[in-house]
Motif scaffolding. Structure first.
Motif, PDB file in Angstrom:
ATOM      1  N   PRO A  88       0.811  -1.227   0.000  1.00 33.29           N
ATOM      2  CA  PRO A  88       0.000   0.000   0.000  1.00 33.29           C
ATOM      3  C   PRO A  88       0.841   1.272   0.000  1.00 33.29           C
ATOM      4  CG  PRO A  88      -0.862  -1.577   1.587  1.00 33.29           C
ATOM      5  CD  PRO A  88       0.450  -2.113   1.122  1.00 33.29           C
ATOM      6  N   PHE A  89       1.950   1.283   0.738  1.00 29.96           N
ATOM      7  CA  PHE A  89       2.780   2.478   0.783  1.00 29.96           C
ATOM      8  C   PHE A  89       3.391   2.757  -0.590  1.00 29.96           C
ATOM      9  CE2 PHE A  89       6.202   5.305   1.961  1.00 29.96           C
ATOM     10  CZ  PHE A  89       5.712   5.997   3.063  1.00 29.96           C
ATOM     11  N   ALA A  90       3.855   1.705  -1.273  1.00 33.00           N
ATOM     12  CA  ALA A  90       4.427   1.881  -2.603  1.00 33.00           C
ATOM     13  C   ALA A  90       3.381   2.370  -3.594  1.00 33.00           C
ATOM     14  CB  ALA A  90       5.041   0.565  -3.079  1.00 33.00           C
ATOM     15  N   VAL A  91       2.202   1.779  -3.554  1.00 36.93           N
ATOM     16  CA  VAL A  91       1.124   2.205  -4.459  1.00 36.93           C
ATOM     17  C   VAL A  91       0.717   3.641  -4.178  1.00 36.93           C
ATOM     18  CG1 VAL A  91      -1.293   1.808  -5.072  1.00 36.93           C
ATOM     19  CG2 VAL A  91       0.266  -0.125  -4.880  1.00 36.93           C
ATOM     20  N   LEU A  92       0.700   4.016  -2.908  1.00 36.85           N
ATOM     21  CA  LEU A  92       0.352   5.402  -2.559  1.00 36.85           C
ATOM     22  C   LEU A  92       1.333   6.380  -3.195  1.00 36.85           C
ATOM     23  CD1 LEU A  92      -1.381   7.379  -0.887  1.00 36.85           C
ATOM     24  CD2 LEU A  92       0.239   7.051   0.986  1.00 36.85           C
ATOM     25  N   ILE A  93       2.624   6.091  -3.111  1.00 44.54           N
ATOM     26  CA  ILE A  93       3.623   6.981  -3.699  1.00 44.54           C
ATOM     27  C   ILE A  93       3.423   7.098  -5.208  1.00 44.54           C
ATOM     28  CG2 ILE A  93       6.093   7.241  -4.180  1.00 44.54           C
ATOM     29  CD1 ILE A  93       6.655   5.986  -1.473  1.00 44.54           C
ATOM     30  N   LEU A  94       3.264   5.969  -5.872  1.00 45.90           N
ATOM     31  CA  LEU A  94       3.086   5.992  -7.323  1.00 45.90           C
ATOM     32  C   LEU A  94       1.789   6.687  -7.716  1.00 45.90           C
ATOM     33  CD1 LEU A  94       4.278   2.378  -8.228  1.00 45.90           C
ATOM     34  CD2 LEU A  94       5.560   4.514  -8.432  1.00 45.90           C
ATOM     35  N   ALA A  95       0.730   6.494  -6.930  1.00 47.48           N
ATOM     36  CA  ALA A  95      -0.547   7.124  -7.244  1.00 47.48           C
ATOM     37  C   ALA A  95      -0.485   8.632  -7.060  1.00 47.48           C
ATOM     38  CB  ALA A  95      -1.644   6.529  -6.369  1.00 47.48           C
ATOM     39  N   VAL A  96       0.257   9.085  -6.057  1.00 49.10           N
ATOM     40  CA  VAL A  96       0.377  10.525  -5.811  1.00 49.10           C
ATOM     41  C   VAL A  96       1.105  11.211  -6.960  1.00 49.10           C
ATOM     42  CG1 VAL A  96       1.511  12.245  -4.341  1.00 49.10           C
ATOM     43  CG2 VAL A  96       0.173  10.424  -3.307  1.00 49.10           C
ATOM     44  N   VAL A  97       2.165  10.587  -7.469  1.00 45.61           N
ATOM     45  CA  VAL A  97       2.933  11.234  -8.540  1.00 45.61           C
ATOM     46  C   VAL A  97       2.348  10.957  -9.923  1.00 45.61           C
ATOM     47  CG1 VAL A  97       5.053  11.149  -7.184  1.00 45.61           C
ATOM     48  CG2 VAL A  97       4.531   9.293  -8.763  1.00 45.61           C
ATOM     49  N   ALA A  98       1.340  10.101 -10.008  1.00 45.00           N
ATOM     50  CA  ALA A  98       0.731   9.815 -11.308  1.00 45.00           C
ATOM     51  C   ALA A  98      -0.065  11.020 -11.798  1.00 45.00           C
ATOM     52  CB  ALA A  98      -0.182   8.595 -11.197  1.00 45.00           C
ATOM     53  N   SER A  99      -0.177  11.132 -13.099  1.00 41.81           N
ATOM     54  CA  SER A  99      -0.979  12.207 -13.680  1.00 41.81           C
ATOM     55  C   SER A  99      -2.468  11.892 -13.543  1.00 41.81           C
ATOM     56  CB  SER A  99      -0.624  12.378 -15.160  1.00 41.81           C
ATOM     57  OG  SER A  99      -1.045  11.249 -15.902  1.00 41.81           O
ATOM     58  N   GLY A 100      -3.295  12.893 -13.829  1.00 44.75           N
ATOM     59  CA  GLY A 100      -4.735  12.686 -13.736  1.00 44.75           C
ATOM     60  C   GLY A 100      -5.228  11.607 -14.675  1.00 44.75           C
ATOM     61  N   ASN A 101      -4.692  11.579 -15.905  1.00 43.17           N
ATOM     62  CA  ASN A 101      -5.088  10.550 -16.866  1.00 43.17           C
ATOM     63  C   ASN A 101      -4.725   9.157 -16.367  1.00 43.17           C
ATOM     64  OD1 ASN A 101      -6.122  12.406 -18.667  1.00 43.17           O
ATOM     65  ND2 ASN A 101      -4.202  12.614 -19.793  1.00 43.17           N
ATOM     66  N   GLU A 102      -3.556   9.040 -15.762  1.00 39.54           N
ATOM     67  CA  GLU A 102      -3.120   7.738 -15.266  1.00 39.54           C
ATOM     68  C   GLU A 102      -3.957   7.289 -14.073  1.00 39.54           C
ATOM     69  OE1 GLU A 102       0.864   8.811 -14.608  1.00 39.54           O
ATOM     70  OE2 GLU A 102       1.524   8.379 -16.656  1.00 39.54           O
ATOM     71  N   GLN A 103      -4.376   8.227 -13.245  1.00 35.82           N
ATOM     72  CA  GLN A 103      -5.231   7.883 -12.116  1.00 35.82           C
ATOM     73  C   GLN A 103      -6.591   7.382 -12.590  1.00 35.82           C
ATOM     74  OE1 GLN A 103      -5.295  11.408  -9.674  1.00 35.82           O
ATOM     75  NE2 GLN A 103      -3.432  10.838  -8.569  1.00 35.82           N
ATOM     76  N   VAL A 104      -7.160   8.051 -13.580  1.00 38.77           N
ATOM     77  CA  VAL A 104      -8.443   7.608 -14.123  1.00 38.77           C
ATOM     78  C   VAL A 104      -8.291   6.241 -14.779  1.00 38.77           C
ATOM     79  CG1 VAL A 104     -10.210   8.095 -15.854  1.00 38.77           C
ATOM     80  CG2 VAL A 104      -9.334   9.944 -14.414  1.00 38.77           C
ATOM     81  N   ARG A 105      -7.191   6.040 -15.491  1.00 35.91           N
ATOM     82  CA  ARG A 105      -6.946   4.740 -16.117  1.00 35.91           C
ATOM     83  C   ARG A 105      -6.860   3.641 -15.057  1.00 35.91           C
ATOM     84  NH1 ARG A 105      -2.451   5.837 -18.351  1.00 35.91           N
ATOM     85  NH2 ARG A 105      -3.217   6.420 -20.415  1.00 35.91           N
TER      86      ARG A 105
END
Length: 483
Positions: free
Chosen positions: A137-154
């Motif tokens: 979860p901690f790793a996914v949180l970091i990647l999700a925070v730095v992801a762009s809006g398009n990547e988050q929606v994807r």
């Protein structure tokens, strides 16, 4: 060179060094992380992959994540450090003076053994397992925070696809043998539609989360190719499939969460571009949500009348005095008082509860968790964990308040707003589901929760006029340049 590449952004939505590990982590977590038990075989694969992803995320994107969302990342770091504190060995004079440790001290004295160095947790092995479970979860949180809006929606749409897949597997489980190969865990609810999970309640939480995800999907579908109606049909079909499936899972908790998720999906839904759409499409967009809600309720009623609504039957026949979870609440509360303010240690519920368990609760069944995750958090984590829970709740309320006040947004911020609404609903479902269960202890739902937290935190960056992602994600000491 590798750090430079990892720091780059691609706002056009192509798979890059942030997106592919994030999507891969979501797929792996959902496919093999459907149980909260520490002894499942899939952990032999999941834990090493989690550790590798954790190192990658922290090394290449950790500082960028803290710059993009300092409040959320500071909160996550405090949670992680608290778990670390529970595994650090303490001198005998210190740990033996903690509340509730009298039994452990007596055992060593009766055995004639000197008191060893022990951690804060009364179950050290379980505390290490709890710490390791935070890596993914901690790793996914970091990647999700730095992801762009398009990547988050994807990524949210990927959760939607995997959720529907879990539902399809659940349906096949109902049609097949209760001991069939489609049940992937030894300890599971055989004969129920558990899907990719070991527990039908956790499956029901994911199914309930599909309603806001479907609302987000149809809200953000691009009608440039004239495929809006096709997406509407597919989404309505998926909702019509999920609604009765929640009932037949037999989860009373899921029945309530499904209703809440269905209602709040109306808040997530937003098709502001319908005014420029063809007249037929605009009429469909205007009335379809209410038609869908009514149709799903009628479909659910038909499921109950056809005697397939196992969750509804269990709710009607609920007898709190005969439910082990309700009977155990006074004992759990007694333990919480005895070990306050430091708690019994993360992961220690099973061992500590058995030492307190009264004879009247002895039966062939046992409690591996409190089935009230908020109460178990207070028991095992003590006052520090309770303060962190309050802190997280306050951040959630501030984010929801920001969402409710965000009415007129620029066109470029619309997708962020809708995704944040969807994330807020899912977090609410997980929080409510934790009152009678422990969904966030499964790796898959833990990943879903932290990802939604990262998406929800994005509304503060939008409203505060933060720099574009490709300017923020540069690593330490690296020049900032547009790609």
């Amino acid at each position: 060179m590798l750090r430079t590449k990892a720091a780059r952004w691609n706002d056009r939505g192509n798979i890059n060094e942030v997106a592919w590990p994030l999507l891969a982590a979501i797929v792996v977590a959902v496919l093999i992380g459907g149980s909260s038990r520490p002894d499942i075989i899939s952990l032999l694969l999941l834990r090493p992959l989690s550790a590798l992803l954790f190192v990658y995320a922290v090394y290449f994107h950790g500082r960028a994540a803290f710059r993009r969302s300092p409040a959320l990342m500071t909160f996550a770091l405090c949670v992680f450090l608290l778990a670390v504190m529970h595994v650090i060995p303490l001198p005998p004079g210190l740990w033996s003076s903690l509340p509730g440790r009298e039994v452990a001290v007596d055992v060593y004295r009766v055995a004639g053994m000197p008191l060893p160095w022990l951690p804060l947790s009364m179950s050290p092995a379980a505390a290490w397992n709890a710490l390791f479970s935070l890596l993914l979860p901690f790793a996914v949180l970091i990647l999700a925070v730095v992801a762009s809006g398009n990547e988050q929606v994807r990524a949210l749409r990927l959760f939607l696809i995997l959720g529907v897949l879990s539902g399809v597997i659940g349906l096949l489980q109902l049609l097949g043998s209760p001991q069939g190969a489609l049940y992937f865990y030894d300890l599971t609810n055989n004969g129920a539609a558990v899907g990719l999970f070991a527990n039908r309640n956790h499956q029901a939480v994911l199914l309930a989360s599909l309603f806001p995800l479907l609302a987000m999907h149809v809200s953000l579908v691009d009608n440039a190719r004239g495929r809006l109606q096709l997406h509407w049909i597919c989404s309505i079909a998926a909702a019509a499939f999920v609604a009765p499936l929640i009932l037949v899972t037999g989860s009373r908790n899921g029945l309530l969460l499904g209703l809440i998720g269905l209602v709040l999906a109306l808040w997530v839904f937003d098709r502001r571009d319908s005014a420029t759409a063809p007249k037929k499409t605009a009429r469909l967009v205007k009335y379809a949500p209410w038609i869908v809600i009514g149709g799903l309720l009628l479909l659910s009623l038909a499921t109950i009348l056809l005697s397939r609504g196992e969750a509804f039957r269990r709710l009607v026949k609920l007898d709190a005095s005969q439910d082990l979870r309700f009977q155990a609440l006074p004992t759990i509360w007694e333990i919480t008082r005895d070990v306050f303010p430091w708690g019994s240690g993360f992961g220690s519920f099973d061992e500590v509860f058995r030492s307190y368990e009264p004879g009247t609760l002895l039966s062939p069944f046992y409690l591996n968790h409190a089935h009230n995750d908020w109460l178990e958090l207070a028991m095992t984590g003590g006052l520090p964990a309770m303060l962190l829970a309050v802190w997280g709740g306050i951040m959630f309320l501030f984010a929801v308040r920001r969402l409710l006040l965000s009415r007129n947004v620029r066109r470029g911020e619309r997708s962020t707003l809708i995704a944040a609404r969807c994330a807020a609903v899912i977090l609410l479902l997980l929080a409510m589901g934790s009152v009678a269960e422990y969904p966030a202890r499964t790796p898959s739902l833990a990943v879903l929760g932290v990802f939604c937290a990262a998406v929800l935190a994005g509304i503060f960056k939008q409203s505060e006029g933060a720099r574009p992602p490709h300017q923020i994600n540069a690593g330490p000491g690296e020049p900032i340049s547009e790609i």
